[in-house]
Design a protein around this motif. Structure first.
Motif, PDB file in Angstrom:
ATOM      1  N   LEU A   1       0.813  -1.214   0.000  1.00  0.00           N
ATOM      2  CA  LEU A   1       0.000   0.000   0.000  1.00  0.00           C
ATOM      3  C   LEU A   1       0.848   1.267   0.000  1.00  0.00           C
ATOM      4  O   LEU A   1       0.348   2.346  -0.334  1.00  0.00           O
ATOM      5  N   LEU A   2       2.110   1.141   0.366  1.00  0.00           N
ATOM      6  CA  LEU A   2       2.939   2.308   0.632  1.00  0.00           C
ATOM      7  C   LEU A   2       3.672   2.793  -0.606  1.00  0.00           C
ATOM      8  O   LEU A   2       4.189   1.987  -1.386  1.00  0.00           O
ATOM      9  N   PRO A   3       3.745   4.120  -0.798  1.00  0.00           N
ATOM     10  CA  PRO A   3       4.617   4.669  -1.837  1.00  0.00           C
ATOM     11  C   PRO A   3       6.060   4.234  -1.582  1.00  0.00           C
ATOM     12  O   PRO A   3       6.441   3.947  -0.436  1.00  0.00           O
ATOM     13  N   LEU A   4       6.875   4.188  -2.627  1.00  0.00           N
ATOM     14  CA  LEU A   4       8.230   3.651  -2.532  1.00  0.00           C
ATOM     15  C   LEU A   4       9.040   4.335  -1.437  1.00  0.00           C
ATOM     16  O   LEU A   4       9.767   3.676  -0.688  1.00  0.00           O
ATOM     17  N   GLU A   5       8.921   5.652  -1.317  1.00  0.00           N
ATOM     18  CA  GLU A   5       9.698   6.387  -0.317  1.00  0.00           C
ATOM     19  C   GLU A   5       9.389   5.910   1.093  1.00  0.00           C
ATOM     20  O   GLU A   5      10.289   5.675   1.906  1.00  0.00           O
ATOM     21  N   LEU A   6       8.092   5.743   1.387  1.00  0.00           N
ATOM     22  CA  LEU A   6       7.686   5.284   2.719  1.00  0.00           C
ATOM     23  C   LEU A   6       8.084   3.832   2.950  1.00  0.00           C
ATOM     24  O   LEU A   6       8.576   3.462   4.026  1.00  0.00           O
TER      25      LEU A   6
END
Length: 349
Positions: free
Chosen positions: A8-13
């Motif tokens: 679910l998380l964007p790559l940065e997170l």
């Protein structure tokens, strides 16, 4: 537990959170993401702010702050790139995704004639990581057995948020449905038909109506349905012998519980309350207890040793309300004992 929600998380997170030690990733319970403000994570009843190097601190100074672009990407992922399709979920302030993970939302509300119709300008997210603990109810179930009817007594489970209520009732459903009664007295008892009203899609974590958690072979789930309506629908259509509902508190919930009780159904319900005294101060709960809708009350508390429980006869709880004099002054509360550790355990039913 991070692996369960990392998609679910964007790559940065995702990259940042993967810097956590493996043990910490397994203990992860909440990820609180606020645009332009420090990233906060919750684990084992505690919370810390996360630094850019993956370390955790109690102070927010120097913590990683998610950008507007990161939050936008997160919202797109959890809504499957369609805010319109999630209109009802946005109105309720949370989205439940596959796996039973609930994502709370905060932002600017949209009002129509004074009624909340949705949320826009969403700037805060709370990802609550759902987990399945096989055997979580094993120590509690023997204390709730109705030997006369060979089933469970109606039971109210009390605890503040994040104390393991949903995990516990999920395993109760599984055990009762399979007929796994952890008691010599109940040896040979068959499983019971279980009905779950899963308003927030957290207990069974249904996807297109099919549970993704193991809630047992004799269990029927009314998913994403208001509790009171769902209980009456199950009562009319599926003839459950045990009914499980999460987070009761409204007058209509109480009325549906009364109907189920009059039909001879055992009801296992949870409610938010800090302790027994807090529950007695809530008119809806106290009324149900005074009417005898529940036989037992279970109080949950998180400690360093895990989730602890205390079982109390519901009659004693009602009698100890300020307006009443105890009829049984010699009745004692049960000792607080371990319930489950809260850690994920895989295994066959």
């Amino acid at each position: 537990m991070l692996a369960r929600v990392s998609h679910l998380l964007p790559l940065e997170l995702k990259t940042l959170l993967e810097r956590l030690p493996e043990q910490m990733q397994e203990q992860l319970e909440e990820i609180r993401i606020r645009e332009g403000r420090p990233l906060e994570i919750g684990f084992r009843g505690q919370s810390r702010f996360m630094m850019i190097d993956g370390t955790l601190r109690q102070a927010a100074d120097g913590a990683y702050k998610p950008s507007a672009d990161t939050c936008r990407k997160l919202l797109e992922r959890i809504t499957n790139y369609s805010l319109y399709a999630m209109e009802e979920e946005l109105r309720r302030g949370f989205i439940t995704v596959s796996g039973g993970h609930r994502i709370g939302l905060a932002g600017r509300t949209i009002l129509d004639s004074g009624v909340v119709r949705g949320i826009r300008d969403i700037g805060a997210f709370n990802i609550r990581v759902a987990r399945e603990v096989i055997g979580a109810s094993a120590l509690l179930l023997p204390k709730l057995i109705d030997r006369t009817r060979k089933t469970l007594h109606s039971t109210l489970i009390l605890a503040p948020p994040q104390q393991g209520k949903t995990t516990l009732v999920r395993d109760i459903a599984r055990s009762v449905s399979y007929g796994l009664w952890p008691s010599l007295e109940a040896s040979g008892w068959q499983g019971r038909k279980v009905g779950i009203v899963d308003e927030r899609s957290e207990i069974a974590a249904c996807v297109r109506g099919i549970p993704t958690f193991d809630v047992g072979p004799r269990t029927d789930v009314m998913d994403a349905c208001p509790k009171a309506e769902g209980m009456m629908m199950l009562l009319r259509s599926m003839s459950p012998e045990v009914m499980i509902i999460d987070e009761i508190g409204r007058p209509e919930d109480a009325e549906a519980i009364r109907e189920a009780s009059h039909a001879g159904i055992s009801v296992v319900a949870t409610a938010h309350a800090y302790d027994l005294q807090d529950a007695r101060g809530r008119p809806v709960l106290l009324k149900l207890l005074e009417e005898g809708a529940f036989t037992y009350v279970v109080e949950l508390k998180r400690t360093d040793q895990g989730i602890m429980h205390r079982v109390v006869p519901a009659e004693a709880v009602a009698e100890r309300s300020p307006a009443r004099e105890p009829k049984t002054p010699n009745r004692q509360l049960a000792d607080t004992v371990p319930s489950f550790s809260g850690r994920f355990r895989a295994g066959d039913p």
